[in-house]
Design a protein around this motif. Structure first.
Motif, mmCIF file in Angstrom:
data_model
loop_
_atom_site.group_PDB
_atom_site.id
_atom_site.type_symbol
_atom_site.label_atom_id
_atom_site.label_comp_id
_atom_site.label_asym_id
_atom_site.label_seq_id
_atom_site.Cartn_x
_atom_site.Cartn_y
_atom_site.Cartn_z
ATOM 1 N N ILE A 116 -2.315 13.466 -5.298
ATOM 2 C CA ILE A 116 -1.952 12.556 -4.209
ATOM 3 C C ILE A 116 -0.438 12.524 -4.009
ATOM 4 C CG2 ILE A 116 -1.964 10.126 -3.500
ATOM 5 C CD1 ILE A 116 -4.678 9.863 -4.892
ATOM 6 N N ALA A 117 0.314 12.713 -5.076
ATOM 7 C CA ALA A 117 1.774 12.637 -4.956
ATOM 8 C C ALA A 117 2.308 13.620 -3.926
ATOM 9 C CB ALA A 117 2.430 12.907 -6.313
ATOM 10 N N GLU A 118 1.697 14.805 -3.823
ATOM 11 C CA GLU A 118 2.208 15.805 -2.876
ATOM 12 C C GLU A 118 2.062 15.346 -1.431
ATOM 13 O OE1 GLU A 118 1.279 19.884 -2.990
ATOM 14 O OE2 GLU A 118 2.097 20.191 -5.001
ATOM 15 N N ILE A 119 0.894 14.834 -1.068
ATOM 16 C CA ILE A 119 0.729 14.406 0.324
ATOM 17 C C ILE A 119 1.631 13.211 0.614
ATOM 18 C CG2 ILE A 119 -1.250 12.845 -0.059
ATOM 19 C CD1 ILE A 119 -2.367 13.911 2.623
ATOM 20 N N ARG A 120 1.885 12.357 -0.368
ATOM 21 C CA ARG A 120 2.804 11.239 -0.172
ATOM 22 C C ARG A 120 4.230 11.750 0.046
ATOM 23 N NH1 ARG A 120 1.763 6.018 -1.961
ATOM 24 N NH2 ARG A 120 3.777 5.925 -3.059
ATOM 25 N N MET A 121 4.618 12.792 -0.694
ATOM 26 C CA MET A 121 5.950 13.360 -0.513
ATOM 27 C C MET A 121 6.102 13.970 0.877
ATOM 28 S SD MET A 121 7.439 12.592 -3.292
ATOM 29 C CE MET A 121 6.319 11.224 -3.599
ATOM 30 N N ILE A 122 5.062 14.670 1.330
ATOM 31 C CA ILE A 122 5.103 15.283 2.664
ATOM 32 C C ILE A 122 5.171 14.210 3.743
ATOM 33 C CG2 ILE A 122 3.752 16.655 4.312
ATOM 34 C CD1 ILE A 122 2.784 18.251 1.798
ATOM 35 N N GLU A 123 4.405 13.142 3.566
ATOM 36 C CA GLU A 123 4.462 12.033 4.524
ATOM 37 C C GLU A 123 5.868 11.443 4.589
ATOM 38 O OE1 GLU A 123 -0.184 10.497 3.968
ATOM 39 O OE2 GLU A 123 1.460 9.544 2.864
ATOM 40 N N LYS A 124 6.512 11.316 3.437
ATOM 41 C CA LYS A 124 7.868 10.754 3.432
ATOM 42 C C LYS A 124 8.855 11.700 4.097
ATOM 43 C CE LYS A 124 11.385 8.713 0.467
ATOM 44 N NZ LYS A 124 11.747 8.280 -0.913
ATOM 45 N N ILE A 125 8.725 13.003 3.809
ATOM 46 C CA ILE A 125 9.619 13.991 4.408
ATOM 47 C C ILE A 125 9.463 14.022 5.921
ATOM 48 C CG2 ILE A 125 10.075 16.473 4.582
ATOM 49 C CD1 ILE A 125 9.235 16.612 1.567
ATOM 50 N N GLN A 126 8.227 13.962 6.392
ATOM 51 C CA GLN A 126 7.955 14.127 7.824
ATOM 52 C C GLN A 126 8.098 12.839 8.624
ATOM 53 O OE1 GLN A 126 4.046 15.949 7.857
ATOM 54 N NE2 GLN A 126 4.871 17.997 7.516
ATOM 55 N N THR A 127 7.766 11.688 8.013
ATOM 56 C CA THR A 127 7.750 10.433 8.778
ATOM 57 C C THR A 127 8.645 9.346 8.187
ATOM 58 O OG1 THR A 127 5.900 9.398 7.581
ATOM 59 C CG2 THR A 127 5.340 10.950 9.353
ATOM 60 N N GLY A 128 9.125 9.588 6.969
ATOM 61 C CA GLY A 128 9.944 8.573 6.317
ATOM 62 C C GLY A 128 9.134 7.507 5.611
ATOM 63 N N GLU A 129 7.798 7.628 5.633
ATOM 64 C CA GLU A 129 6.930 6.599 5.042
ATOM 65 C C GLU A 129 5.754 7.253 4.322
ATOM 66 O OE1 GLU A 129 4.203 2.773 6.464
ATOM 67 O OE2 GLU A 129 5.357 3.943 7.925
ATOM 68 N N MET A 130 5.444 6.761 3.134
ATOM 69 C CA MET A 130 4.263 7.220 2.397
ATOM 70 C C MET A 130 3.071 6.357 2.791
ATOM 71 S SD MET A 130 5.871 7.786 -1.407
ATOM 72 C CE MET A 130 7.361 8.741 -1.683
ATOM 73 N N ARG A 131 2.059 6.981 3.364
ATOM 74 C CA ARG A 131 0.913 6.214 3.859
ATOM 75 C C ARG A 131 -0.308 6.287 2.946
ATOM 76 N NH1 ARG A 131 2.494 9.237 8.297
ATOM 77 N NH2 ARG A 131 0.615 10.509 8.109
ATOM 78 N N THR A 132 -0.480 7.396 2.233
ATOM 79 C CA THR A 132 -1.658 7.570 1.384
ATOM 80 C C THR A 132 -1.453 6.836 0.067
ATOM 81 O OG1 THR A 132 -2.062 9.752 2.335
ATOM 82 C CG2 THR A 132 -3.152 9.248 0.250
ATOM 83 N N SER A 133 -2.406 5.986 -0.303
ATOM 84 C CA SER A 133 -2.281 5.218 -1.542
ATOM 85 C C SER A 133 -2.720 6.051 -2.742
ATOM 86 C CB SER A 133 -3.131 3.950 -1.467
ATOM 87 O OG SER A 133 -4.512 4.285 -1.429
ATOM 88 N N PHE A 134 -2.239 5.678 -3.906
ATOM 89 C CA PHE A 134 -2.736 6.280 -5.134
ATOM 90 C C PHE A 134 -4.161 5.787 -5.384
ATOM 91 C CE2 PHE A 134 1.928 6.686 -6.166
ATOM 92 C CZ PHE A 134 1.934 8.084 -6.155
ATOM 93 N N LEU A 135 -4.776 6.251 -6.453
ATOM 94 C CA LEU A 135 -6.179 5.939 -6.719
ATOM 95 C C LEU A 135 -6.386 4.445 -6.977
ATOM 96 C CD1 LEU A 135 -6.938 8.974 -9.047
ATOM 97 C CD2 LEU A 135 -7.672 8.696 -6.671
ATOM 98 N N GLN A 136 -7.489 3.943 -6.442
ATOM 99 C CA GLN A 136 -7.859 2.544 -6.599
ATOM 100 C C GLN A 136 -9.161 2.454 -7.396
ATOM 101 O OE1 GLN A 136 -5.668 0.114 -5.270
ATOM 102 N NE2 GLN A 136 -4.473 2.002 -4.949
ATOM 103 N N PHE A 137 -9.441 1.281 -7.955
ATOM 104 C CA PHE A 137 -10.689 1.094 -8.689
ATOM 105 C C PHE A 137 -11.872 1.407 -7.765
ATOM 106 C CE2 PHE A 137 -8.068 -2.207 -11.087
ATOM 107 C CZ PHE A 137 -7.775 -1.327 -12.112
#
Length: 339
Positions: free
Chosen positions: A286-307
Motif C-alpha cells: 500500500i505504501a507505493e500507491i500512497r507515495m504515487i498519490e502524494k507525488i501526483q496530487t500532493g495527498e495520500m488517499r489510500t488508507s493502510f490496512l484496517q481491521f
C-alpha cells in the motif's frame, strides 16, 4: 519438489506435496522437519526428490493436502534477512519525501536482519493492537539456502539456493520513521512475517527461473480485488545470488537462512506504474500507491490496512496453476496481554 510443513509443535512436520496440490506424503522417515532436511541437504535432498517423484507418479497414494493446515515452511528460522532488490520501490518512497536516492543504492544492496523466531502461518490472521501503526503488506519472493561459506562470490552463490517461496513481510509504516531516526534500524515496525504454504526447489519453476530471478507476475489481492501483478523478473536490480553474496560478505550463512527480495516493484512506461484497475501492473504494498498519490496530487488517499481487511498473495505458472499456494490473511485486533 514441493515441500510444506504441517502444523505440529513448534517446528511442524515436513511433507511433500503432489503437483496438483491435492495430495501429500509425510517425510518423517527422511527428515522430521524442513530444518532437519536443510541441515543435511546434500544427502537428504535426493531422497526427498525420489519420494516426491513417487507421489507424482502415483506409486504412492498419499493423503489429502490442505493449505490451511500448513505453518510457514520454516515456522522459525536461524536467520531472516530481507533485501530491497527492487530499487524502484526505494526510489518511490524517498521521492515522496523529497529525497534522492544515493548512487550507491544501485551498486550495493540494502538489507536488514528481521525477527525469525516466530513466523505466521500462511492463513493466519495478522493481529495488531492499533491500526494507527499503519499496517501494510509487502509481497516478496524469498529463497532458503543450504550452508553458505563466508565470502562466497555472486557467481557461486546461486548453487546454495535450496528452495524458493513467497512472503508477506508485514510492515508498520507509521512506526518506521521514529525507529530509523534513531539510526539503528527496524525492530517494532517489522512484526512477524508469513510465508507461502509451499517451498519449491528451483527446478519446479522451469524456464521462469533464470539468472537468479523468478520471471513471473506476483499477484496481490486486497479484499478480493486485484491490487498488484508486477513481474518479479523485471526491474530487480540485484538478483538472489548477489543478495546471498552481500549477506555472506563477513559471515557464513547457516543452512535454513531465508533471504527476501524486498517488495516486488516494476517501473513501467517511464513512470512509477499504474494501478491494476487502470491497466497497470499495480503494486505489492500500500505504501507505493500512497507515495504515487502524494507525488501526483500532493495527498495520500489510500488508507493502510484496517481491521477486517484481507490480503492474498499468490503466484501462478503459465497455465494459471498456483505454484506456492496462497498467503491469505485477515487483519484482526490483538486482545492479548495489556489490552
Amino acid at each position: 519438489m514441493r515441500l510444506a510443513t504441517i502444523k505440529k509443535g513448534r517446528d511442524g512436520q515436513l511433507v511433500l506435496v503432489r503437483k496438483d496440490h491435492e495430495k501429500m506424503v509425510r517425510a518423517d522417515k527422511i527428515a522430521p522437519t524442513l530444518q532437519a532436511a536443510l541441515d543435511d541437504w546434500a544427502s537428504l535432498a535426493p531422497r526427498l526428490q525420489a519420494l516426491s517423484d513417487d507421489l507424482d507418479a502415483g506409486r504412492i497414494d498419499g493423503e489429502p493436502f490442505d493449505e490451511a493446515a500448513c505453518a510457514s515452511p520454516l515456522p522459525r528460522a536461524y536467520q531472516w534477512a530481507d533485501g530491497s532488490a527492487y530499487v524502484n520501490h526505494v526510489e518511490l518512497v524517498r521521492k515522496a519525501r523529497g529525497a534522492e536516492i544515493p548512487e550507491s543504492f544501485w551498486e550495493d544492496p540494502l538489507m536488514y536482519q528481521g525477527g525469525s523466531d516466530c513466523f505466521l502461518a500462511p492463513h493466519e490472521d495478522i493481529s495488531m493492537a492499533d491500526t494507527d501503526w499503519g499496517i501494510d503488506f509487502e509481497a516478496e519472493i524469498a529463497i532458503i539456502t543450504d550452508d553458505v561459506p563466508m565470502g562466497v562470490s555472486a557467481a557461486d552463490a546461486g548453487a546454495h539456493i535450496a528452495l524458493l517461496m513467497l512472503v508477506n513481510d508485514v510492515s508498520l509504516r507509521n512506526l518506521i520513521p521514529a525507529e530509523l531516526a534513531k539510526g539503528f534500524g527496524f525492530f517494532q515496525s517489522k512484526p512477524s512475517s508469513a510465508f507461502s504454504p509451499l517451498a519449491l526447489s528451483p527446478d519446479e519453476l522451469g524456464p521462469a527461473w533464470q539468472d537468479g530471478m523468478l520471471h513471473l507476475p506476483l499477484l496481490s489481492f486486497l479484499n478480493d480485488a486485484p491490487f498488484g501483478k508486477p513481474n518479479a523478473g523485471i526491474d530487480m536490480t540485484f538478483n538472489f545470488p548477489q543478495l546471498i553474496a552481500h549477506a555472506a560478505k563477513s559471515r557464513p550463512l547457516e543452512a535454513g537462512t531465508i533471504i527476501g527480495s524486498g517488495t516486488v516493484s516494476n517501473k513501467l512506461d517511464g513512470g512509477p506504474g499504474k494501478p491494476v484497475g487502470e491497466g497497470g501492473a499495480g503494486y505489492s504494498c500500500i505504501a507505493e500507491i500512497r507515495m504515487i498519490e502524494k507525488i501526483q496530487t500532493g495527498e495520500m488517499r489510500t488508507s493502510f490496512l484496517q481491521f477486517g481487511d484481507r490480503v492474498r498473495i499468490e503466484m501462478r505458472d503459465a497455465g494459471g496453476r498456483s505454484l506456492f499456494g496462497a498467503i491469505d490473511q485477515k487483519i484482526t485486533r490483538y486482545e492479548g496481554p495489556g489490552r
